[in-house]
Design an enzyme around this catalytic site. Structure first.
Site, mmCIF file in Angstrom:
data_model
loop_
_atom_site.group_PDB
_atom_site.id
_atom_site.type_symbol
_atom_site.label_atom_id
_atom_site.label_comp_id
_atom_site.label_asym_id
_atom_site.label_seq_id
_atom_site.Cartn_x
_atom_site.Cartn_y
_atom_site.Cartn_z
ATOM 1 C CG ASP A 287 -6.496 -0.637 -2.077
ATOM 2 O OD1 ASP A 287 -6.455 0.595 -1.906
ATOM 3 O OD2 ASP A 287 -5.558 -1.255 -2.593
HETATM 4 C C1 BGC Z 1 -3.496 1.421 -3.078
HETATM 5 C C2 BGC Z 1 -3.167 1.149 -1.643
HETATM 6 C C3 BGC Z 1 -3.126 2.433 -0.864
HETATM 7 C C4 BGC Z 1 -4.441 3.158 -1.024
HETATM 8 C C5 BGC Z 1 -4.538 4.448 -0.244
HETATM 9 C C6 BGC Z 1 -4.706 2.328 -3.239
HETATM 10 O O1 BGC Z 1 -4.879 2.749 -4.544
HETATM 11 O O2 BGC Z 1 -3.731 0.192 -3.734
HETATM 12 O O3 BGC Z 1 -1.952 0.450 -1.556
HETATM 13 O O4 BGC Z 1 -2.852 2.167 0.479
HETATM 14 O O5 BGC Z 1 -4.622 3.449 -2.394
HETATM 15 O O6 BGC Z 1 -3.772 5.440 -0.787
#
Ligand code: BGC
Length: 744
Positions: A287
């Site tokens: 993430d």
């Molecule tokens: C979120 C994810 C997301 C990623 C990319 C993160 O802050 O937790 O769910 O896919 O950002 O945007």
């Protein structure tokens, strides 16, 4: 589970879906192996980095100074996220393919969570439709619109089970139940990936957030997760596993630490469990900066340490942190990481690129004529139907549906808010395409019959009563037959990083309700939210409550369809609504304990209960009303004794005893009476959406393979065993009709 429905009018058999075969897996692997032999270490590390760029503006991952264009030319970047502009994506792709030494195509990821251009209801809402085919179709449409936009990888489905509505990200998941959550996760993967990942209208799915992110303590986003392995295997793991079994080719590691080790450096999670036990062959992306955040978690001294931990845990791609490219060469040079491991990590990324067909034609995504793919009328119509199926009628004292010509006072912050109805993740969606409650109600009931005022604000920047708002609201209420009051929480209150200690209706909106109550007019609350809320008072005061969620682009027409009675509400909750926030976590599949409460509806001492309020939630899992009534009878256990490995068969008769046609969700629950480890008081093991004409009767037959009754034993093995079970069938998790069967 397979269900057969015997109708007095018709006979139908429901087929079971199966995982998408990845036809060219072996070839992809062969090609990736060949390519790796030609790559420098730096080029391999490049494949493991994901950067972000905003429409041509040169930005590097935080912590790493780099010029994106030259990094692409040097083959030092393998992927981008969040590119909203197709031309920019194609520009970068061209540069990677035509100007880098080996011409390795880029993979573009984006959060297409509940729709791309057409925004569907938030995922928690969609789950309340219990319509697995519709879930799959919504993902299919999202995939088509994304692929045409040159986005060939979505960070979805989110498979995180959660029982805590203080956590704002419950809006992104499928609720509290592992069985339903698994069906939905698999359907989304099928929808995105189709039967061939290389087609120009299918995209790669990403199972997230691995793992157990939904169990963040106290509902605070990013918080610690700590639970027994038994609970993890029984409740949290199944939806991730179902998505993997359906063929998902990527996984995202979660922000949280899990049993003491941050997920992105957790070898047990990412290697032992994911790869060795579950057989995952695709790649794992972290993430957002989660590799680097291991320093802040306190398990890595610096970026080099963090990269080493993540690589050793077998995390392939570093989202934005930049630590792999910054420290990878040194880690190999100093022997902390072997180049063989880098090869493995890189190979898994390349294989997915081959599977997507990117080597064959790097521009295959993004060629379509956008006007032919975006907002197709049939897809807009489907969005309207799905939005209506997602909404849940929580209370109705007879005020709904509204008669023709009813004069409506439409009041509240979300009744005409194009942006809020889209929810938190909006993909490439455009608020200007939203059809609001106001627009749709004016169309359905006539402009002259809908008086509107906003009365108060609720959102990111503005909150509170508008000057004169209450007075205006009362004035139009007095001129009308009924008040439709659109209150709750805004789209901004859903999704990442919006955890709340209070899940009540904001105070100014309560004041508005109280003032309107004084008018003596009937009040229908249209509840806008991405999470269950503490709405006991509002439910008491209102004559009807329709949970509209954040239902997407076509939320307005869906509301008009339901309040007018053109459609009959059919949604059923997939997450319990607490009676009070103090009960959280409150969910239907809790354990019995050694001292269960004598009544779930009374406060009491010396039992597993509260002395000040009841245990039962305000609305239980599975609950949802209709404008008609369904009667369940004649539960028959057709197989009172079944050998292990056999199939339990249960039938029940369902009759629409009302005057309108309708759809109900027949739900089957079981309880393992004596097991090796303690079992939930009820577990969902089957469901069926039944469409019944007024007066119609159907016999539903549920088939439950005994393997679906497997559970985690004290030695962590997950298996079914012999014993006695109760079974219930009904329209929610309090179903009363009961039977019993035995597994021998
Ligand atoms: C979120 C994810 C997301 C990623 C990319 C993160 O802050 O937790 O769910 O896919 O950002 O945007």
């Amino acid at each position: 589970m397979k269900r057969v429905i015997l109708s007095l009018f018709a006979l139908s058999v429901v087929a079971i879906g199966s995982a998408a075969p990845q036809a060219s897996d072996k070839e992809a692997l062969r090609n990736a192996n060949k390519l790796i032999k030609q790559m420098t270490l730096r080029e391999k590390l490049g494949q493991l980095e994901q950067f972000i760029t905003r429409n041509g503006v040169v930005t590097g991952p935080e912590g790493v100074k780099c010029d994106i264009d030259s990094a692409v030319r040097k083959g030092e970047v393998g992927s981008f996220l969040s590119i909203r502009n197709r031309n920019e994506a194609l520009r970068l792709q061209k540069m990677a393919v035509e100007e880098s030494r080996l011409g390795i195509p880029l993979i573009f990821g984006y959060d297409i969570i509940h729709g791309c251009k057409i925004i569907f209801p938030e995922n928690l809402a969609i789950s309340c439709s219990w319509n697995i085919d519709a879930v799959e179709r919504s993902a299919r449409i999202a995939a088509e619109e994304s692929a045409a936009s040159a986005i060939h990888w979505t960070f979805s489905p989110m498979c995180d089970i959660s029982v805590d509505p203080r956590w704002s990200r419950v809006s992104e998941g499928a609720g509290e139940d592992p069985y339903l959550g698994s069906k939905i996760a698999a359907a989304m993967v099928r929808g995105y990936q189709g039967d061939d990942l290389a087609k120009s209208n299918t995209i790669a799915a990403c199972v997230k957030h691995f793992a157990a992110y939904g169990a963040v303590q106290a509902g605070k986003d990013y918080n610690t997760v700590d639970m027994s392995e038994l609970m993890f295997r029984d409740i949290y793991l199944p939806p991730y596993k179902a998505a993997l079994d359906a063929g998902a080719v990527t996984v995202m590691s979660s922000f949280n630490d899990f049993m003491g080790v941050p997920a992105s450096g957790n070898k047990w999670l990412l290697y032992d469990l994911l790869r060795k036990e579950l057989g995952f062959k695709g790649f794992v992306v972290s993430d957002w900066k989660a590799v680097n955040e291991m320093i802040i978690h306190g398990v890595a001294a610096d970026g080099r340490d963090a990269a080493e931990l993540a690589m050793k845990a077998h995390l392939n791609m570093d989202m934005l942190g930049g630590d792999y490219i910054a420290h990878g060469e040194e880690l190999v040079r100093t022997g902390r990481i072997s180049e063989k491991l880098i090869d493995e990590l890189c190979r898994e990324v390349l294989v997915v690129k081959y599977q997507l067909g990117l080597f064959e034609d790097p521009y295959r995504y993004g060629k379509q004529n956008l006007s032919e793919v975006y907002y197709r009328p049939e897809n807009m119509q489907f969005a309207r139907e799905l939005a209506a199926e997602s909404m849940v009628l929580l209370k109705n004292n007879g005020v709904l549906p509204l008669a023709e010509g009813t004069k409506i006072a439409l009041i509240g912050p979300f009744a005409d808010s194009k942006i809020d109805q889209l929810g938190a993740w909006r993909g490439l969606g455009e608020a200007k395409r939203s059809v609001t409650f106001r627009t749709a109600l004016e169309e359905r009931f006539g402009k002259e019959n809908v008086l509107y005022t906003k009365a108060c604000e609720c959102g990111r920047y503005k909150n509170g009563l508008i000057e004169g708002g209450i007075e205006e609201a009362v004035k139009i209420a007095e001129q009308s037959d009924v008040v439709l009051l659109s209150i709750g929480l805004s789209g901004w209150h859903s999704g990442e990083s919006r955890s709340r200690a209070s899940i009540s209706i904001p105070e100014d909106q309560q004041q508005l309700l109280d003032a309107l109550k004084q008018t003596g007019k009937k009040i229908v609350v249209l509840l806008s939210t991405g999470r269950p809320m503490d709405i006991r008072n509002e439910v008491e005061k209102a004559d009807a409550v329709l949970l509209t969620w954040h239902a997407g682009t076509m939320a307005g027409p869906a509301v008009a369809d339901l309040v007018s009675g053109d459609k009959n509400p059919s949604g059923h909750l997939t997450m319990s609504f607490p009676y009070s926030v103090g009960q959280v976590p409150v969910h239907y599949n809790s354990k019995n304990t050694g001292r269960p409460a004598k009544s779930q509806f009374k406060a009491q001492g010396y039992s597993c209960s509260y002395v000040d309020i009841r245990n039962a939630p305000l609305f239980p899992f599975g609950y949802g009303l209709s404008y008609t009534e369904f009667e369940y009878s004649d539960l028959k256990v057709l197989t009172p004794e079944v050998p292990l490995g056999g199939v339990v068969k249960v039938s029940v008769k369902v009759k629409n005893v009302g005057k309108r046609d309708g759809v109900d969700v027949a739900q089957l629950y079981v309880r393992d009476i004596v097991a090796e480890t303690t079992r939930p008081v009820r577990e969902l093991k089957g469901f069926e959406r039944l469409s019944l004409k007024a007066g119609e009767v159907k016999v539903v037959e549920f088939e439950i393979p005994t393997s679906d009754l497997a559970y985690c034993h004290s030695d962590m093995s997950v298996k079914a065993d012999a014993g006695d079970f109760y079974v219930w069938v009904g329209a929610d998790s309090n179903a009363k009709l009961k039977g019993q069967f035995k597994i021998k």
